[in-house]
Design a protein around this motif. Sequence first.
Motif, PDB file in Angstrom:
ATOM      1  N   ALA A   1     -47.585-121.131  20.022  1.00  0.00           N
ATOM      2  CA  ALA A   1     -47.789-120.148  21.084  1.00  0.00           C
ATOM      3  C   ALA A   1     -46.551-119.991  21.943  1.00  0.00           C
ATOM      4  CB  ALA A   1     -48.960-120.563  21.966  1.00  0.00           C
ATOM      5  N   GLY A   2     -45.717-121.010  21.965  1.00  0.00           N
ATOM      6  CA  GLY A   2     -44.543-120.942  22.809  1.00  0.00           C
ATOM      7  C   GLY A   2     -43.323-120.367  22.122  1.00  0.00           C
ATOM      8  N   ALA A   3     -43.358-120.228  20.799  1.00  0.00           N
ATOM      9  CA  ALA A   3     -42.171-119.794  20.085  1.00  0.00           C
ATOM     10  C   ALA A   3     -41.701-118.417  20.517  1.00  0.00           C
ATOM     11  CB  ALA A   3     -42.445-119.812  18.580  1.00  0.00           C
ATOM     12  N   GLU A   4     -42.626-117.467  20.642  1.00  0.00           N
ATOM     13  CA  GLU A   4     -42.258-116.115  21.051  1.00  0.00           C
ATOM     14  C   GLU A   4     -41.948-116.068  22.543  1.00  0.00           C
ATOM     15  OE1 GLU A   4     -44.171-111.629  21.223  1.00  0.00           O
ATOM     16  OE2 GLU A   4     -45.130-113.189  20.025  1.00  0.00           O
ATOM     17  N   LEU A   5     -42.764-116.767  23.331  1.00  0.00           N
ATOM     18  CA  LEU A   5     -42.559-116.766  24.780  1.00  0.00           C
ATOM     19  C   LEU A   5     -41.233-117.401  25.145  1.00  0.00           C
ATOM     20  CD1 LEU A   5     -46.102-117.978  25.835  1.00  0.00           C
ATOM     21  CD2 LEU A   5     -45.251-115.651  26.048  1.00  0.00           C
TER      22      LEU A   5
ATOM     23  N   LEU B   1     -44.707-122.415  29.400  1.00  0.00           N
ATOM     24  CA  LEU B   1     -44.072-121.307  28.683  1.00  0.00           C
ATOM     25  C   LEU B   1     -44.691-119.970  29.061  1.00  0.00           C
ATOM     26  CD1 LEU B   1     -43.580-122.982  25.197  1.00  0.00           C
ATOM     27  CD2 LEU B   1     -41.775-122.146  26.715  1.00  0.00           C
ATOM     28  N   ARG B   2     -45.974-119.965  29.337  1.00  0.00           N
ATOM     29  CA  ARG B   2     -46.617-118.723  29.785  1.00  0.00           C
ATOM     30  C   ARG B   2     -46.086-118.313  31.160  1.00  0.00           C
ATOM     31  NH1 ARG B   2     -50.480-117.405  26.232  1.00  0.00           N
ATOM     32  NH2 ARG B   2     -51.314-119.065  24.922  1.00  0.00           N
TER      33      ARG B   2
ATOM     34  N   GLU C   1     -43.835-114.895  32.407  1.00  0.00           N
ATOM     35  CA  GLU C   1     -44.209-114.083  33.566  1.00  0.00           C
ATOM     36  C   GLU C   1     -43.155-114.143  34.668  1.00  0.00           C
ATOM     37  OE1 GLU C   1     -46.933-115.218  37.392  1.00  0.00           O
ATOM     38  OE2 GLU C   1     -47.537-115.987  35.434  1.00  0.00           O
ATOM     39  N   PHE C   2     -42.640-115.329  34.942  1.00  0.00           N
ATOM     40  CA  PHE C   2     -41.863-115.606  36.152  1.00  0.00           C
ATOM     41  C   PHE C   2     -40.356-115.558  35.915  1.00  0.00           C
ATOM     42  CE2 PHE C   2     -40.549-119.108  39.278  1.00  0.00           C
ATOM     43  CZ  PHE C   2     -40.622-118.294  40.405  1.00  0.00           C
ATOM     44  N   ARG C   3     -39.924-115.829  34.686  1.00  0.00           N
ATOM     45  CA  ARG C   3     -38.518-115.813  34.298  1.00  0.00           C
ATOM     46  C   ARG C   3     -37.650-116.704  35.190  1.00  0.00           C
ATOM     47  NH1 ARG C   3     -37.733-110.685  31.983  1.00  0.00           N
ATOM     48  NH2 ARG C   3     -35.663-111.351  31.329  1.00  0.00           N
TER      49      ARG C   3
ATOM     50  N   GLN D   1     -35.747-126.714  25.826  1.00  0.00           N
ATOM     51  CA  GLN D   1     -35.331-126.588  24.432  1.00  0.00           C
ATOM     52  C   GLN D   1     -35.803-125.259  23.852  1.00  0.00           C
ATOM     53  OE1 GLN D   1     -36.679-129.776  21.936  1.00  0.00           O
ATOM     54  NE2 GLN D   1     -35.461-129.143  20.183  1.00  0.00           N
ATOM     55  N   ALA D   2     -36.998-124.828  24.236  1.00  0.00           N
ATOM     56  CA  ALA D   2     -37.551-123.594  23.701  1.00  0.00           C
ATOM     57  C   ALA D   2     -36.948-122.345  24.330  1.00  0.00           C
ATOM     58  CB  ALA D   2     -39.069-123.577  23.910  1.00  0.00           C
TER      59      ALA D   2
END
Length: 478
Positions: A36-40, A144-145, A149-151, A172-173
């Motif tokens: 779930a975190g790969a794209e985010l 990651l979510r 949202e927050f960048r 790392q991600a």
Amino acid sequence: MELLEHAGVGTRMQARRLRSELELLAPGHRLAPLQAGAELGRKGPSTEENPDADAGLRVLHLITNSLPHTQSGYSLRTHRLLSSLRRAGVQSIALTRTGYPIMVGVPLASDEDAVDGVVYRRTLPSSLGATAEQRLVQEVDAALRIVDEFRPHVLHATTDYRNALVAQAVSQATGIPWILEVRGLMEQTWIASHRSKSSRARAADSEKARLVAAKEAELANEAHAVVTLSRTMAQELARRGVDDSRVVVVPNGVEDALLSRPTDMTDARRQVLPDLPSKAYAVGAVSALVDYEGFDVLLRAAARIIHDPSSPKELRNDLHVVIAGDGTAAPALRALTHELGIGDRTTMPGRVPRADAPTWLLSLDAVVVPRRDLRVTQWVTPQKPVEALALGRPLVVSDLPALRESVRTEEGLDCALLVPPEDPEALAGEIIRLWSHRHGSDGRSQAGRKLAASRRWPTLADRYVTVYRRLAHETAEE
């Protein structure tokens, strides 16, 4: 552990949890990235933003607990920092550990709390991970979510290694730099929680203590920057192999309101101790009540004064001990007051509201910090001494490296009386000394207020902003 794995279902689950904790502590172990975190994870801050402008800085904090559900030195320091950063224009979101605060008895917890404008997000999945690693991975997913949202420009993990592991995985991600703030030494706090010297010695010699210390040093070396509370702590981190040039010291601070508050204790005592005799000489503290704080030493010192015919008669009649707070040591302390025959001379109101804590401190003739001589107390500085100095309270502290540093000016002046730790007779002598000079001008109190004024939270927050800006700028240049 092998025996647990071959036993019943319950014990096998316990073995699984223990093995997971052991794996987390293995050298080089990292949390596996989530699908779930790969794209985010590719959505960090825009490289077109100007990280040199404080108003543009955004920071995601990874913390263990927070207000309004936990009131402790840890949560109060976090809140004061985030409040000061907010006033400086830095945007922050703080994410707490998986399952908190439900796991501390708040079953109807919200996904988010806002306290004084500070935003605390919760990691509350529909199903809690069965092992320590699974729960940390759930927190990575939640972080990651928030990144999406927050960048944020920077990730800021605060003690202990589990928060650091989450920050490391998110960094790392995403490529976002991360800071580790070392506010304590987890294994030393765990060792100090053991009541007897023999059990503390066994804990200190355990595999757990060695692995935790090594893991926290490893993660401190991998972080892009390290923050800690004192030079004493920085020196210990250096002994553990952390590059001292990468460590920034940010001591415990005080809020502006504390420094501008009137320091006359008459009104404060009327508010919180209305039943205390007008002539009472009150000594004590507002603190978590755990064994290593050493409040049994204070009670024994008070009993020595009260029952010793050679003590000043007026002080024998007027001395009163006030210990506000709660914790595992509270029942034993209450029992000790009766054993020593000073139950009628001791006030223990339990935990007091956060907003009332300064009033309780101000109501005391002298604040006492009688910490035991343990490694955790030698290295880690508590919050209360600087608050007592800000309020102009006469202060007595155990003569330990971290406490000496917290009450000593750059010119080498001690703003508190220093006493040998775990020595009731010496502490009694210093209380008598303070009482005998109670009507005179106390240069230490004046110097203490000046020292506290140099540790205002807005000033200390600037140190964080400098680190944030540097890391954000370095990342933008890559």
